[in-house]
Enzyme design. Structure first.
Site, PDB file in Angstrom:
ATOM      1  CD  GLU A 194      15.310 -92.684   2.721  1.00 46.65           C
ATOM      2  OE1 GLU A 194      14.036 -92.907   2.073  1.00 46.65           O
ATOM      3  OE2 GLU A 194      15.240 -92.792   3.829  1.00 46.65           O
TER       4      GLU A 194
ATOM      5  N   GLY B 185      20.004 -86.265   4.337  1.00 47.29           N
ATOM      6  CA  GLY B 185      19.488 -85.088   4.800  1.00 47.29           C
ATOM      7  C   GLY B 185      20.335 -83.970   5.364  1.00 47.29           C
ATOM      8  NE  ARG B 186      23.109 -85.222  11.078  1.00 43.06           N
ATOM      9  CZ  ARG B 186      22.200 -84.796  12.370  1.00 43.06           C
ATOM     10  NH1 ARG B 186      22.675 -83.845  12.852  1.00 43.06           N
ATOM     11  NH2 ARG B 186      21.454 -85.816  12.849  1.00 43.06           N
TER      12      ARG B 186
ATOM     13  CE1 TYR C  45      18.002 -85.801  19.162  1.00 43.18           C
ATOM     14  CE2 TYR C  45      18.568 -83.762  18.075  1.00 43.18           C
ATOM     15  CZ  TYR C  45      17.967 -84.988  18.243  1.00 43.18           C
ATOM     16  OH  TYR C  45      16.856 -85.126  17.312  1.00 43.18           O
TER      17      TYR C  45
ATOM     18  CB  CYS D 148      11.690 -69.082  30.451  1.00 38.90           C
ATOM     19  SG  CYS D 148      11.390 -67.367  30.590  1.00 38.90           S
TER      20      CYS D 148
ATOM     21  CE1 TYR E 284      16.506 -83.923  10.740  1.00 35.56           C
ATOM     22  CE2 TYR E 284      18.973 -83.750  10.577  1.00 35.56           C
ATOM     23  CZ  TYR E 284      17.732 -84.470  10.279  1.00 35.56           C
ATOM     24  OH  TYR E 284      17.623 -85.356   9.571  1.00 35.56           O
TER      25      TYR E 284
HETATM   26  C1  LIG Z   1      16.057 -88.877   9.229  1.00 33.40           C
HETATM   27  C2  LIG Z   1      16.031 -89.627   7.973  1.00 33.40           C
HETATM   28  C3  LIG Z   1      16.878 -89.509   7.239  1.00 33.40           C
HETATM   29  C4  LIG Z   1      17.778 -88.539   7.016  1.00 33.40           C
HETATM   30  O1  LIG Z   1      18.809 -88.843   7.968  1.00 33.40           O
HETATM   31  P1  LIG Z   1      20.237 -87.623   8.157  1.00 33.40           P
HETATM   32  O2  LIG Z   1      20.724 -88.017   9.108  1.00 33.40           O
HETATM   33  O3  LIG Z   1      19.739 -86.207   8.172  1.00 33.40           O
HETATM   34  O4  LIG Z   1      20.992 -87.910   6.625  1.00 33.40           O
HETATM   35  C5  LIG Z   1      16.722 -90.529   5.956  1.00 33.40           C
HETATM   36  N1  LIG Z   1      15.714 -91.253   6.128  1.00 33.40           N
HETATM   37  C6  LIG Z   1      15.113 -91.667   7.157  1.00 33.40           C
HETATM   38  C7  LIG Z   1      14.059 -92.809   7.204  1.00 33.40           C
HETATM   39  C8  LIG Z   1      15.011 -90.649   8.336  1.00 33.40           C
HETATM   40  O5  LIG Z   1      14.273 -90.978   9.341  1.00 33.40           O
END
Ligand SMILES: *Cc1c(COP(=O)(O)O)cnc(C)c1O
Length: 433
Positions: free
Chosen positions: A291, A293-294, A335, A362, A391
């Site tokens: 999975e 994402g980033r 962060y 602000c 993000y």
């Molecule tokens: C946030 C998340 C991702 C994606 O994480 P990245 O760091 O963006 O690759 C994948 N699976 C789950 C369950 C997540 O919570």
């Protein structure tokens, strides 16, 4: 020289993303502006797809973790690239539905899915729901029964792996709100219970050990722990697990010192661990899911701002304020995240000043870059902050009632709006007198 190789400088000394001049984009669409390089987004999708084909005989699927950047256009792009989708809320699922995303490739996550979200997920026919706890397990079974279907499920497992990353985004250990633990038998018990339920089918196990991870080892260790768990489920419950979902979390380059692992290397190493543990434990090699994402969206995005007031406080620091901030990029205030930036209209100037780039909200913590080397900035300059494709928009807020920026997608020198800039009327849209 830049953190992402889709960036370059043209003869006007302007920063270019893909084939598009960022100064022209800022003039055409205004600032602040998110810019997404569709071609790089697609290329990043393909890395995962091709690596699964090369190292795992194609017996897997990469799901784009849509929480990194979710809008209809991006969901459509991920679908066109043949990826699946990870959604964590009714809103993300609704976006996927509206994008026409194939529901048989959608995986529904979340540590506290509401009854309404569960109903939407089951009714829209998502491929799998990743179960976090016993309460929602019962609710999913009940909802599936009501709908007359058998819902495929996976379980979110805490494998107890400490992936060396920021505390707030470390989730593989037992003290985490996500999932069920291995070491105290909780995971085993919930699966045993689920096998007795009539309207769910236990199809897989899932883990996600954190985010912005730079080592291969924690992923390999997680894969081994999960494969041994799959072995235990077979030995003790006679349950054959079909799918192993190893989550996301692959680190990217935000600043020069970040050294991400090549994602295909990760898939190669993890594939070897899975296959060897499968043969040791005498279980079949599972279909794998991951999975990212980033690592797909972040490098493809930048944010363009216009420089406003500059304050050089002698012997303290120099503040350069921009026309956005924590509303469009809350990652520093959340962060302490680091970014790289470029003066987009004089991009090749030397980095010979130390400045703090602040936003317009602000909050004193409303900062984008703190005490970083930057080019000399003047009022009216266009400042590009790099690797903001994940993000940022997805975590944006209307704090101080500042409208969220537009997102422009660029591809092969063409540009188009994919998310409109919010207006003041959008801001008051839901106010009732
Ligand atoms: C946030 C998340 C991702 C994606 O994480 P990245 O760091 O963006 O690759 C994948 N699976 C789950 C369950 C997540 O919570």
């Amino acid at each position: 020289m830049f953190v992402s190789d889709n960036l370059s400088i043209n003869e006007k000394n302007h920063l270019v993303i893909g084939k598009s001049d960022t100064v022209k984009l800022a003039e055409k669409y205004g600032t602040p502006l998110y810019v997404l390089d569709d071609d790089l987004f697609r290329k990043n999708c393909r890395i995962y797809k091709q690596a699964i084909e090369k190292f795992y005989e194609g017996n897997g699927l990469a799901l784009y973790a849509s929480k990194a950047l979710c809008c209809i256009h991006v969901c459509k792009t991920a679908a066109e690239e043949g990826l699946g989708l990870d959604v964590v809320s009714g809103g993300e699922l609704y976006t996927a539905i509206k994008a026409g995303f194939p529901m048989d490739k959608v995986y529904f996550h979340g540590n506290n899915k509401t009854p309404d979200e569960i109903e939407l997920a089951v009714k829209s026919g998502v491929s799998h729901i990743i179960v976090d706890n016993i309460y929602e397990l019962e609710k999913i079974n009940e909802t599936a029964k009501h709908e007359g279907v058998i819902q495929k499920i996976m379980f979110r497992i805490k494998p107890g792996i400490d992936a060396h990353t920021h505390d707030f985004i470390r989730t593989g250990q037992i003290d985490s709100k996500f999932g069920v633990a291995l070491e105290n038998g909780e995971a085993f018990e919930i699966i045993k219970h689920a096998m007795k339920l009539e309207n769910v089918k236990v199809d897989g196990v899932h883990c996600h050990i954190g985010s912005q991870i730079f080592d291969i080892d924690p992923f390999c260790l997680a894969a081994e722990v999960m494969m041994n768990f799959i072995g235990d489920l077979k030995d003790k419950l006679g349950l054959e697990i079909e799918k192993l979902n190893l989550g996301g979390g692959f680190g990217i380059k935000y600043v020069e010192s970040d050294d991400p692992i090549p994602y295909d290397k990760y898939i190669q190493s993890v594939s070897e661990v899975i296959k060897s543990t499968a043969s040791k434990r005498n279980v079949k090699v599972p279909f794998i899911l991951m999975e990212p994402g980033r690592s797909i969206s972040a490098p493809a995005g930048i944010t363009l701002y216009t420089v406003g007031g500059i304050k050089d406080i002698k012997n303290v620091r120099k503040y350069v304020s921009v026309d956005g901030g924590m509303g469009d990029n809350p990652r520093y205030i959340l962060y302490g995240s680091k970014y790289s930036a470029v003066a987009a209209n004089h991009a090749s100037d030397p980095y010979d000043e130390v400045v703090t780039v602040a936003g317009k909200c602000c909050e004193s913590g409303d900062i984008i870059l703190e005490n970083e080397k930057l080019q000399k900035l003047n009022v009216g300059d266009t400042l590009a902050v790099l690797a903001t494709g994940a993000y940022n928009y997805s975590m944006a807020s209307n704090y101080n009632r500042i409208p969220r920026p537009a997102i422009v997608a660029v591809s092969d020198g063409n540009d188009k709006i994919i998310v409109k800039r919010e207006t003041y009327d959008d801001i008051i849209m839901n106010d009732v007198e």
